[in-house]
Design a protein around this motif. Structure first.
Motif, PDB file in Angstrom:
ATOM      1  N   GLY A 101      86.732  31.303  31.987  1.00 48.37           N
ATOM      2  CA  GLY A 101      85.597  31.963  32.655  1.00 48.37           C
ATOM      3  C   GLY A 101      84.496  30.967  32.981  1.00 48.37           C
ATOM      4  N   GLN A 102      84.230  30.056  32.036  1.00 47.07           N
ATOM      5  CA  GLN A 102      83.214  29.017  32.242  1.00 47.07           C
ATOM      6  C   GLN A 102      83.642  28.035  33.334  1.00 47.07           C
ATOM      7  OE1 GLN A 102      80.115  29.021  30.554  1.00 47.07           O
ATOM      8  NE2 GLN A 102      79.709  27.582  32.215  1.00 47.07           N
ATOM      9  N   ILE A 103      84.955  27.739  33.389  1.00 42.78           N
ATOM     10  CA  ILE A 103      85.485  26.846  34.443  1.00 42.78           C
ATOM     11  C   ILE A 103      85.240  27.476  35.819  1.00 42.78           C
ATOM     12  CG2 ILE A 103      87.655  25.983  35.470  1.00 42.78           C
ATOM     13  CD1 ILE A 103      88.618  25.435  32.568  1.00 42.78           C
ATOM     14  N   ASP A 104      85.516  28.783  35.937  1.00 38.19           N
ATOM     15  CA  ASP A 104      85.290  29.488  37.216  1.00 38.19           C
ATOM     16  C   ASP A 104      83.813  29.428  37.622  1.00 38.19           C
ATOM     17  OD1 ASP A 104      87.941  30.104  37.327  1.00 38.19           O
ATOM     18  OD2 ASP A 104      87.728  32.153  36.548  1.00 38.19           O
ATOM     19  N   GLU A 105      82.930  29.617  36.639  1.00 42.29           N
ATOM     20  CA  GLU A 105      81.484  29.565  36.918  1.00 42.29           C
ATOM     21  C   GLU A 105      81.061  28.178  37.387  1.00 42.29           C
ATOM     22  OE1 GLU A 105      78.806  31.045  33.904  1.00 42.29           O
ATOM     23  OE2 GLU A 105      80.126  32.754  33.477  1.00 42.29           O
ATOM     24  N   ASP A 106      81.563  27.153  36.725  1.00 48.21           N
ATOM     25  CA  ASP A 106      81.208  25.770  37.086  1.00 48.21           C
ATOM     26  C   ASP A 106      81.720  25.413  38.476  1.00 48.21           C
ATOM     27  OD1 ASP A 106      79.998  25.589  34.665  1.00 48.21           O
ATOM     28  OD2 ASP A 106      81.227  23.963  33.866  1.00 48.21           O
ATOM     29  N   ASN A 107      82.925  25.853  38.789  1.00 48.78           N
ATOM     30  CA  ASN A 107      83.483  25.588  40.124  1.00 48.78           C
ATOM     31  C   ASN A 107      82.658  26.300  41.201  1.00 48.78           C
ATOM     32  OD1 ASN A 107      85.696  23.807  39.746  1.00 48.78           O
ATOM     33  ND2 ASN A 107      86.899  25.486  38.878  1.00 48.78           N
ATOM     34  N   GLU A 108      82.186  27.501  40.876  1.00 48.21           N
ATOM     35  CA  GLU A 108      81.330  28.256  41.793  1.00 48.21           C
ATOM     36  C   GLU A 108      80.018  27.507  42.038  1.00 48.21           C
ATOM     37  OE1 GLU A 108      80.806  31.061  44.448  1.00 48.21           O
ATOM     38  OE2 GLU A 108      82.556  31.205  43.121  1.00 48.21           O
ATOM     39  N   MET A 109      79.473  26.925  40.954  1.00 44.12           N
ATOM     40  CA  MET A 109      78.213  26.164  41.066  1.00 44.12           C
ATOM     41  C   MET A 109      78.388  24.939  41.954  1.00 44.12           C
ATOM     42  SD  MET A 109      76.626  26.266  37.217  1.00 44.12           S
ATOM     43  CE  MET A 109      75.236  25.181  37.577  1.00 44.12           C
ATOM     44  N   LEU A 110      79.555  24.284  41.860  1.00 47.41           N
ATOM     45  CA  LEU A 110      79.793  23.070  42.660  1.00 47.41           C
ATOM     46  C   LEU A 110      79.872  23.377  44.156  1.00 47.41           C
ATOM     47  CD1 LEU A 110      82.373  21.042  40.495  1.00 47.41           C
ATOM     48  CD2 LEU A 110      79.970  20.502  40.887  1.00 47.41           C
ATOM     49  N   ARG A 111      80.178  24.636  44.481  1.00 44.54           N
ATOM     50  CA  ARG A 111      80.227  25.015  45.897  1.00 44.54           C
ATOM     51  C   ARG A 111      78.814  25.164  46.481  1.00 44.54           C
ATOM     52  NH1 ARG A 111      84.033  28.862  43.814  1.00 44.54           N
ATOM     53  NH2 ARG A 111      86.141  27.993  43.897  1.00 44.54           N
ATOM     54  N   GLU A 112      77.843  25.327  45.596  1.00 47.91           N
ATOM     55  CA  GLU A 112      76.454  25.416  46.053  1.00 47.91           C
ATOM     56  C   GLU A 112      75.867  24.016  46.225  1.00 47.91           C
ATOM     57  OE1 GLU A 112      74.505  27.665  43.044  1.00 47.91           O
ATOM     58  OE2 GLU A 112      75.914  29.353  43.184  1.00 47.91           O
ATOM     59  N   LYS A 113      74.723  23.963  46.842  1.00 48.11           N
ATOM     60  CA  LYS A 113      74.086  22.655  47.065  1.00 48.11           C
ATOM     61  C   LYS A 113      73.269  22.291  45.831  1.00 48.11           C
ATOM     62  CE  LYS A 113      74.015  22.510  52.089  1.00 48.11           C
ATOM     63  NZ  LYS A 113      73.171  22.418  53.311  1.00 48.11           N
ATOM     64  N   ASP A 147      72.178  14.795  39.998  1.00 45.63           N
ATOM     65  CA  ASP A 147      72.206  14.857  38.525  1.00 45.63           C
ATOM     66  C   ASP A 147      72.917  16.117  38.046  1.00 45.63           C
ATOM     67  OD1 ASP A 147      70.914  12.498  38.350  1.00 45.63           O
ATOM     68  OD2 ASP A 147      68.932  13.320  37.834  1.00 45.63           O
ATOM     69  N   MET A 148      72.587  17.225  38.691  1.00 44.62           N
ATOM     70  CA  MET A 148      73.183  18.500  38.294  1.00 44.62           C
ATOM     71  C   MET A 148      74.688  18.504  38.586  1.00 44.62           C
ATOM     72  SD  MET A 148      72.196  21.232  36.825  1.00 44.62           S
ATOM     73  CE  MET A 148      72.636  22.935  36.528  1.00 44.62           C
ATOM     74  N   THR A 149      75.059  17.979  39.760  1.00 41.24           N
ATOM     75  CA  THR A 149      76.489  17.898  40.129  1.00 41.24           C
ATOM     76  C   THR A 149      77.252  17.085  39.087  1.00 41.24           C
ATOM     77  OG1 THR A 149      75.953  18.055  42.468  1.00 41.24           O
ATOM     78  CG2 THR A 149      78.121  17.165  41.913  1.00 41.24           C
ATOM     79  N   SER A 150      76.674  15.932  38.707  1.00 37.33           N
ATOM     80  CA  SER A 150      77.305  15.058  37.711  1.00 37.33           C
ATOM     81  C   SER A 150      77.466  15.780  36.371  1.00 37.33           C
ATOM     82  CB  SER A 150      76.462  13.796  37.545  1.00 37.33           C
ATOM     83  OG  SER A 150      76.995  12.988  36.547  1.00 37.33           O
ATOM     84  N   MET A 151      76.425  16.522  35.979  1.00 36.64           N
ATOM     85  CA  MET A 151      76.451  17.238  34.704  1.00 36.64           C
ATOM     86  C   MET A 151      77.536  18.319  34.701  1.00 36.64           C
ATOM     87  SD  MET A 151      73.102  18.681  32.737  1.00 36.64           S
ATOM     88  CE  MET A 151      73.097  20.364  33.343  1.00 36.64           C
ATOM     89  N   VAL A 152      77.621  19.062  35.811  1.00 38.38           N
ATOM     90  CA  VAL A 152      78.610  20.143  35.908  1.00 38.38           C
ATOM     91  C   VAL A 152      80.024  19.564  35.902  1.00 38.38           C
ATOM     92  CG1 VAL A 152      79.509  22.001  37.374  1.00 38.38           C
ATOM     93  CG2 VAL A 152      77.039  21.749  37.069  1.00 38.38           C
ATOM     94  N   LYS A 153      80.211  18.428  36.595  1.00 39.33           N
ATOM     95  CA  LYS A 153      81.540  17.799  36.629  1.00 39.33           C
ATOM     96  C   LYS A 153      81.963  17.310  35.243  1.00 39.33           C
ATOM     97  CE  LYS A 153      82.002  16.418  41.458  1.00 39.33           C
ATOM     98  NZ  LYS A 153      81.969  15.294  42.425  1.00 39.33           N
TER      99      LYS A 153
END
Length: 359
Positions: free
Chosen positions: A59-71, A75-81
């Protein structure tokens, strides 16, 4: 994978149902049913917890992937990855754990055991090695919080055992000690050797799950019981009474003799416990259509060539020949530190079962 998740969901549903049932006053009042349902709930708990953790991670993986689709900013992109990488690792490990938990369970794994150790090839030195193995298993049992009860023993003049039989009880004893079944070989200079030459001797270890009445139905008419006077130490009391018991299970020819206790009643109870385990073991192995071959390869005849493990004292080395494992810490292993060997055997067994399922 879909089939696996369907099975997991069915287990979760059953687990939730069991938790409701064991909270029900009617079930609590029925001791036997309450015990059965509690055991089933406990057996499912680890699998259900692993699956729920897996669901949380995916579930957390799905949320993180959803976040990466946003702008997001860099720093935030790196943290989520970074978090995604960690979550993917967790997901992979949980998948492997769940696959192992779903493997077919040995119905005897939760049982206590009857262990028989015999000095085999090597005379006095073999009997001394049998005593060393007894000490090793006793220390391991103590570290596990298990209880060891000596049921019968036949000592030698040098302080070893021709045979020793013990009942080991505790949590999941058979699941860990079932792999000890077989011929164990020792290489060392015996204390009885004056010339200092290296000797090779063997002792055999037999491991049988303790059988309850529900596991094996023994008709009293199938047992011949003979009583006789105990021999050996114990003074006049023993010589005056026929307290020793010999039980023969006529259909299988299995014989158990017991003279360890002072009363005939105590010897009868112990003999019956061992007889039940041996008869259960006999029929259980016959069901697998390989009784003779399995008994020969598992317990062994005590020949030096039929071995599962070698204990080399001069080099402080133990080798388990079934899985090619060699450890240079014989001193620790003889002190009951068997976890490395047993864990490796369990992992090997699980891997073999996984390959059979996938094959």
């Amino acid at each position: 994978m879909d089939e696996m998740f369907d099975r997991l969901q069915a287990l979760v549903d059953r687990y939730d149902e069991l938790n409701e049932l064991i909270s029900d006053p009617e079930v609590i009042a029925d001791t036997r049913r309450f015990m059965e349902l509690s055991k089933e709930e406990a057996d499912l708990r680890e699998t259900v917890e692993a699956y729920r953790k897996y669901q949380k991670v995916t579930g957390q993986i799905d949320e993180d992937n959803e976040m990466l689709r946003e702008k997001l900013d860099d720093d935030m992109t790196s943290m989520v990855k970074d978090e995604l990488k960690d979550l993917e690792d967790q997901k992979e490990k949980l998948e492997e754990q769940i696959k192992v938990l779903l493997l077919p369970k040995d119905p005897n794994d939760d049982k206590n055991i009857v262990m028989e150790i015999h000095g085999a090839a090597g005379g006095d030195e073999a009997s001394l090695f049998a005593a060393d193995l007894f000490d090793m298993y006793s220390r391991y049992a103590e570290k596990q919080g298990w209880k060891v009860e000596i049921v019968d023993k036949n000592e030698t003049e040098v302080g070893g055992f021709k045979e020793i039989v013990m009942l080991i009880s505790g949590d999941k004893v058979y699941s860990k000690l079932k792999y000890e079944n077989g011929a164990h070989r020792v290489q060392r200079v015996p204390v009885t050797e004056s010339a200092g030459r290296l000797h090779t001797s063997t002792a055999t270890v037999g491991v049988m799950p303790e059988a309850e009445d529900v596991d094996v139905d023994i008709d009293p008419k199938d047992i011949r019981t003979d009583v006789y006077r105990s021999s050996g130490a114990g003074g006049q009391h023993i010589n005056k009474t026929s307290s020793a018991v010999r039980m023969t299970h006529l259909p299988t020819g299995i014989v158990v003799a017991m003279q360890d206790e002072r009363s005939q009643q105590q010897n009868r109870a112990k003999a019956m416990k061992i007889l039940r385990a041996r008869v259960y073991n006999y029929y259980h192995e016959q069901e697998e259509n390989a009784y003779d071959e399995k008994r020969k390869s598992a317990v062994g005849t005590g020949d030096r060539s039929e071995r599962i493990r070698t204990y080399n004292y001069p080099q402080n080395r133990v080798t388990d020949h079934r899985i090619g494992l060699t450890l240079n810490k014989l001193d620790k292993i003889m002190n009951g530190d068997l976890d490395d060997i047993i864990d490796a055997l369990i992992l090997y067994d699980q891997t073999q079962k996984m390959e059979q399922l996938n094959g």
